[in-house]
Design a protein around this motif. Structure first.
Motif, PDB file in Angstrom:
ATOM      1  N   ALA A  33       0.824  -1.211   0.000  1.00  0.00           N
ATOM      2  CA  ALA A  33       0.000   0.000   0.000  1.00  0.00           C
ATOM      3  C   ALA A  33       0.858   1.261   0.000  1.00  0.00           C
ATOM      4  CB  ALA A  33      -0.939  -0.004   1.198  1.00  0.00           C
ATOM      5  N   GLN A  34       2.020   1.184   0.664  1.00  0.00           N
ATOM      6  CA  GLN A  34       2.890   2.355   0.755  1.00  0.00           C
ATOM      7  C   GLN A  34       4.085   2.262  -0.178  1.00  0.00           C
ATOM      8  OE1 GLN A  34       3.874   2.788   4.931  1.00  0.00           O
ATOM      9  NE2 GLN A  34       1.924   3.769   5.371  1.00  0.00           N
ATOM     10  N   ASN A  35       4.133   1.196  -0.967  1.00  0.00           N
ATOM     11  CA  ASN A  35       5.239   1.012  -1.916  1.00  0.00           C
ATOM     12  C   ASN A  35       6.595   1.038  -1.227  1.00  0.00           C
ATOM     13  OD1 ASN A  35       3.941   0.650  -4.438  1.00  0.00           O
ATOM     14  ND2 ASN A  35       3.468   2.833  -4.509  1.00  0.00           N
ATOM     15  N   ILE A  36       6.699   0.290  -0.149  1.00  0.00           N
ATOM     16  CA  ILE A  36       7.966   0.210   0.569  1.00  0.00           C
ATOM     17  C   ILE A  36       8.423  -1.243   0.626  1.00  0.00           C
ATOM     18  CG2 ILE A  36       9.209   0.698   2.710  1.00  0.00           C
ATOM     19  CD1 ILE A  36       7.085   2.785   3.354  1.00  0.00           C
ATOM     20  N   LEU A  37       9.666  -1.443   0.287  1.00  0.00           N
ATOM     21  CA  LEU A  37      10.290  -2.761   0.383  1.00  0.00           C
ATOM     22  C   LEU A  37      11.239  -2.736   1.571  1.00  0.00           C
ATOM     23  CD1 LEU A  37      10.661  -5.524  -1.227  1.00  0.00           C
ATOM     24  CD2 LEU A  37      12.763  -4.481  -2.091  1.00  0.00           C
ATOM     25  N   TYR A  38      11.245  -3.820   2.320  1.00  0.00           N
ATOM     26  CA  TYR A  38      12.104  -3.896   3.504  1.00  0.00           C
ATOM     27  C   TYR A  38      13.082  -5.065   3.399  1.00  0.00           C
ATOM     28  CZ  TYR A  38       8.460  -0.980   5.635  1.00  0.00           C
ATOM     29  OH  TYR A  38       7.567   0.013   5.916  1.00  0.00           O
ATOM     30  N   LEU A  39      14.163  -4.914   4.123  1.00  0.00           N
ATOM     31  CA  LEU A  39      15.071  -6.041   4.348  1.00  0.00           C
ATOM     32  C   LEU A  39      15.451  -6.006   5.818  1.00  0.00           C
ATOM     33  CD1 LEU A  39      16.625  -8.435   3.047  1.00  0.00           C
ATOM     34  CD2 LEU A  39      18.613  -6.907   2.964  1.00  0.00           C
ATOM     35  N   PHE A  40      14.948  -6.984   6.558  1.00  0.00           N
ATOM     36  CA  PHE A  40      15.326  -7.095   7.962  1.00  0.00           C
ATOM     37  C   PHE A  40      16.500  -8.043   8.062  1.00  0.00           C
ATOM     38  CE2 PHE A  40      15.023  -6.755  12.411  1.00  0.00           C
ATOM     39  CZ  PHE A  40      15.202  -8.013  12.950  1.00  0.00           C
ATOM     40  N   MET A  41      17.566  -7.575   8.669  1.00  0.00           N
ATOM     41  CA  MET A  41      18.795  -8.353   8.772  1.00  0.00           C
ATOM     42  C   MET A  41      19.117  -8.581  10.248  1.00  0.00           C
ATOM     43  SD  MET A  41      21.069  -6.447   5.839  1.00  0.00           S
ATOM     44  CE  MET A  41      21.150  -4.909   6.759  1.00  0.00           C
ATOM     45  N   SER A  42      19.274  -9.815  10.615  1.00  0.00           N
ATOM     46  CA  SER A  42      19.601 -10.145  11.992  1.00  0.00           C
ATOM     47  C   SER A  42      20.889 -10.951  12.049  1.00  0.00           C
ATOM     48  CB  SER A  42      18.462 -10.933  12.639  1.00  0.00           C
ATOM     49  OG  SER A  42      18.283 -12.166  11.976  1.00  0.00           O
ATOM     50  N   ASN A  43      21.428 -11.090  13.245  1.00  0.00           N
ATOM     51  CA  ASN A  43      22.681 -11.821  13.440  1.00  0.00           C
ATOM     52  C   ASN A  43      23.732 -11.373  12.417  1.00  0.00           C
ATOM     53  OD1 ASN A  43      24.496 -13.665  14.524  1.00  0.00           O
ATOM     54  ND2 ASN A  43      23.723 -15.382  13.309  1.00  0.00           N
ATOM     55  N   LEU A  44      23.892 -10.086  12.296  1.00  0.00           N
ATOM     56  CA  LEU A  44      24.798  -9.545  11.299  1.00  0.00           C
ATOM     57  C   LEU A  44      26.241  -9.908  11.613  1.00  0.00           C
ATOM     58  CD1 LEU A  44      23.059  -6.122  10.767  1.00  0.00           C
ATOM     59  CD2 LEU A  44      23.608  -7.755   8.950  1.00  0.00           C
ATOM     60  N   LYS A  45      27.007 -10.098  10.549  1.00  0.00           N
ATOM     61  CA  LYS A  45      28.405 -10.488  10.644  1.00  0.00           C
ATOM     62  C   LYS A  45      29.271  -9.435   9.962  1.00  0.00           C
ATOM     63  CE  LYS A  45      26.903 -15.297  10.147  1.00  0.00           C
ATOM     64  NZ  LYS A  45      27.034 -16.548   9.364  1.00  0.00           N
ATOM     65  N   PRO A  46      30.533  -9.339  10.334  1.00  0.00           N
ATOM     66  CA  PRO A  46      31.401  -8.365   9.665  1.00  0.00           C
ATOM     67  C   PRO A  46      31.434  -8.541   8.147  1.00  0.00           C
ATOM     68  CG  PRO A  46      32.434  -9.151  11.663  1.00  0.00           C
ATOM     69  CD  PRO A  46      31.185  -9.971  11.479  1.00  0.00           C
ATOM     70  N   GLU A  47      31.298  -9.764   7.674  1.00  0.00           N
ATOM     71  CA  GLU A  47      31.319  -9.985   6.227  1.00  0.00           C
ATOM     72  C   GLU A  47      30.054  -9.512   5.532  1.00  0.00           C
ATOM     73  OE1 GLU A  47      31.914 -12.210   8.664  1.00  0.00           O
ATOM     74  OE2 GLU A  47      31.090 -14.205   8.162  1.00  0.00           O
ATOM     75  N   ASP A  48      29.055  -9.054   6.288  1.00  0.00           N
ATOM     76  CA  ASP A  48      27.865  -8.442   5.689  1.00  0.00           C
ATOM     77  C   ASP A  48      28.095  -6.972   5.370  1.00  0.00           C
ATOM     78  OD1 ASP A  48      25.901 -10.349   7.996  1.00  0.00           O
ATOM     79  OD2 ASP A  48      26.155 -10.748   5.846  1.00  0.00           O
ATOM     80  N   THR A  49      29.211  -6.437   5.766  1.00  0.00           N
ATOM     81  CA  THR A  49      29.515  -5.027   5.521  1.00  0.00           C
ATOM     82  C   THR A  49      29.551  -4.742   4.027  1.00  0.00           C
ATOM     83  OG1 THR A  49      30.750  -4.757   7.568  1.00  0.00           O
ATOM     84  CG2 THR A  49      31.291  -3.245   5.760  1.00  0.00           C
ATOM     85  N   GLY A  50      28.862  -3.687   3.624  1.00  0.00           N
ATOM     86  CA  GLY A  50      28.841  -3.318   2.215  1.00  0.00           C
ATOM     87  C   GLY A  50      27.758  -2.308   1.941  1.00  0.00           C
ATOM     88  N   MET A  51      27.625  -1.949   0.665  1.00  0.00           N
ATOM     89  CA  MET A  51      26.568  -1.055   0.219  1.00  0.00           C
ATOM     90  C   MET A  51      25.401  -1.908  -0.239  1.00  0.00           C
ATOM     91  SD  MET A  51      25.905   2.188  -0.094  1.00  0.00           S
ATOM     92  CE  MET A  51      27.398   3.141  -0.402  1.00  0.00           C
ATOM     93  N   TYR A  52      24.229  -1.590   0.281  1.00  0.00           N
ATOM     94  CA  TYR A  52      23.029  -2.357  -0.046  1.00  0.00           C
ATOM     95  C   TYR A  52      22.126  -1.545  -0.960  1.00  0.00           C
ATOM     96  CZ  TYR A  52      24.259  -6.002   3.249  1.00  0.00           C
ATOM     97  OH  TYR A  52      24.894  -7.052   3.868  1.00  0.00           O
ATOM     98  N   TYR A  53      21.662  -2.198  -2.012  1.00  0.00           N
ATOM     99  CA  TYR A  53      20.869  -1.549  -3.038  1.00  0.00           C
ATOM    100  C   TYR A  53      19.517  -2.235  -3.184  1.00  0.00           C
ATOM    101  CZ  TYR A  53      25.408   0.288  -4.518  1.00  0.00           C
ATOM    102  OH  TYR A  53      26.635   0.899  -4.564  1.00  0.00           O
ATOM    103  N   CYS A  54      18.529  -1.428  -3.447  1.00  0.00           N
ATOM    104  CA  CYS A  54      17.198  -1.899  -3.806  1.00  0.00           C
ATOM    105  C   CYS A  54      17.096  -1.853  -5.327  1.00  0.00           C
ATOM    106  CB  CYS A  54      16.185  -0.971  -3.152  1.00  0.00           C
ATOM    107  SG  CYS A  54      14.478  -1.204  -3.622  1.00  0.00           S
ATOM    108  N   ALA A  55      16.397  -2.819  -5.912  1.00  0.00           N
ATOM    109  CA  ALA A  55      16.275  -2.867  -7.357  1.00  0.00           C
ATOM    110  C   ALA A  55      14.910  -3.392  -7.766  1.00  0.00           C
ATOM    111  CB  ALA A  55      17.368  -3.752  -7.960  1.00  0.00           C
ATOM    112  N   GLU A  56      14.475  -2.978  -8.962  1.00  0.00           N
ATOM    113  CA  GLU A  56      13.224  -3.487  -9.512  1.00  0.00           C
ATOM    114  C   GLU A  56      13.464  -3.967 -10.929  1.00  0.00           C
ATOM    115  OE1 GLU A  56       9.607  -1.221  -9.013  1.00  0.00           O
ATOM    116  OE2 GLU A  56       8.992  -1.697 -11.046  1.00  0.00           O
TER     117      GLU A  56
END
Length: 121
Positions: free
Chosen positions: A74-97
């Motif tokens: 309804a609000q045109n929002i996409l989410y990414l919930f990230m848990s138990n994050l690790k140092p190797e998850d470090t980076g730039m995160y992009y949304c795409a369609e």
């Protein structure tokens, strides 16, 4: 045209959580596929999670069990919930369609500017 704007990145310690948001605006599309990608320094852009217009989801092996993709249609929002994050998850995160349900970046036509995630040990 479609515009995507990400937010929610930041710095967290290992084991912590973050929720990324992506606000979509522009041309309406009843059939679309949205995804989160990330670019980790020194590596190729990697598909993390994808969601179809029907709500089907798919995750990269590195994300399964830790990340959850969801949306507020309804609000045109996409989410990414990230848990138990690790140092190797470090980076730039992009949304795409795009027009194909895939974790391959070539399937996506529209990209946001990215939001930085930094995980410290």
């Amino acid at each position: 045209q479609v515009q995507l704007v990400e937010s929610g990145g930041g710095s967290v310690q290992a084991g912590g959580s973050l929720r990324l948001s992506c606000v979509r605006s522009g041309d309406y599309s009843a059939v679309n596929y949205m995804a989160w990608f990330r670019r980790i320094p020194g590596m190729e852009r990697e598909g993390v999670a994808t969601m179809s217009y029907l709500g089907n989801t798919n995750y990269a092996a590195s994300a399964k069990g830790r990340f959850t993709i969801s949306r507020n249609a309804a609000q045109n929002i996409l989410y990414l919930f990230m848990s138990n994050l690790k140092p190797e998850d470090t980076g730039m995160y992009y949304c795409a369609e795009g027009s194909t349900w895939s974790l391959d970046a070539r399937a996506y036509h529209y990209w946001g500017q990215g939001t930085q995630v930094t995980v410290s040990s």
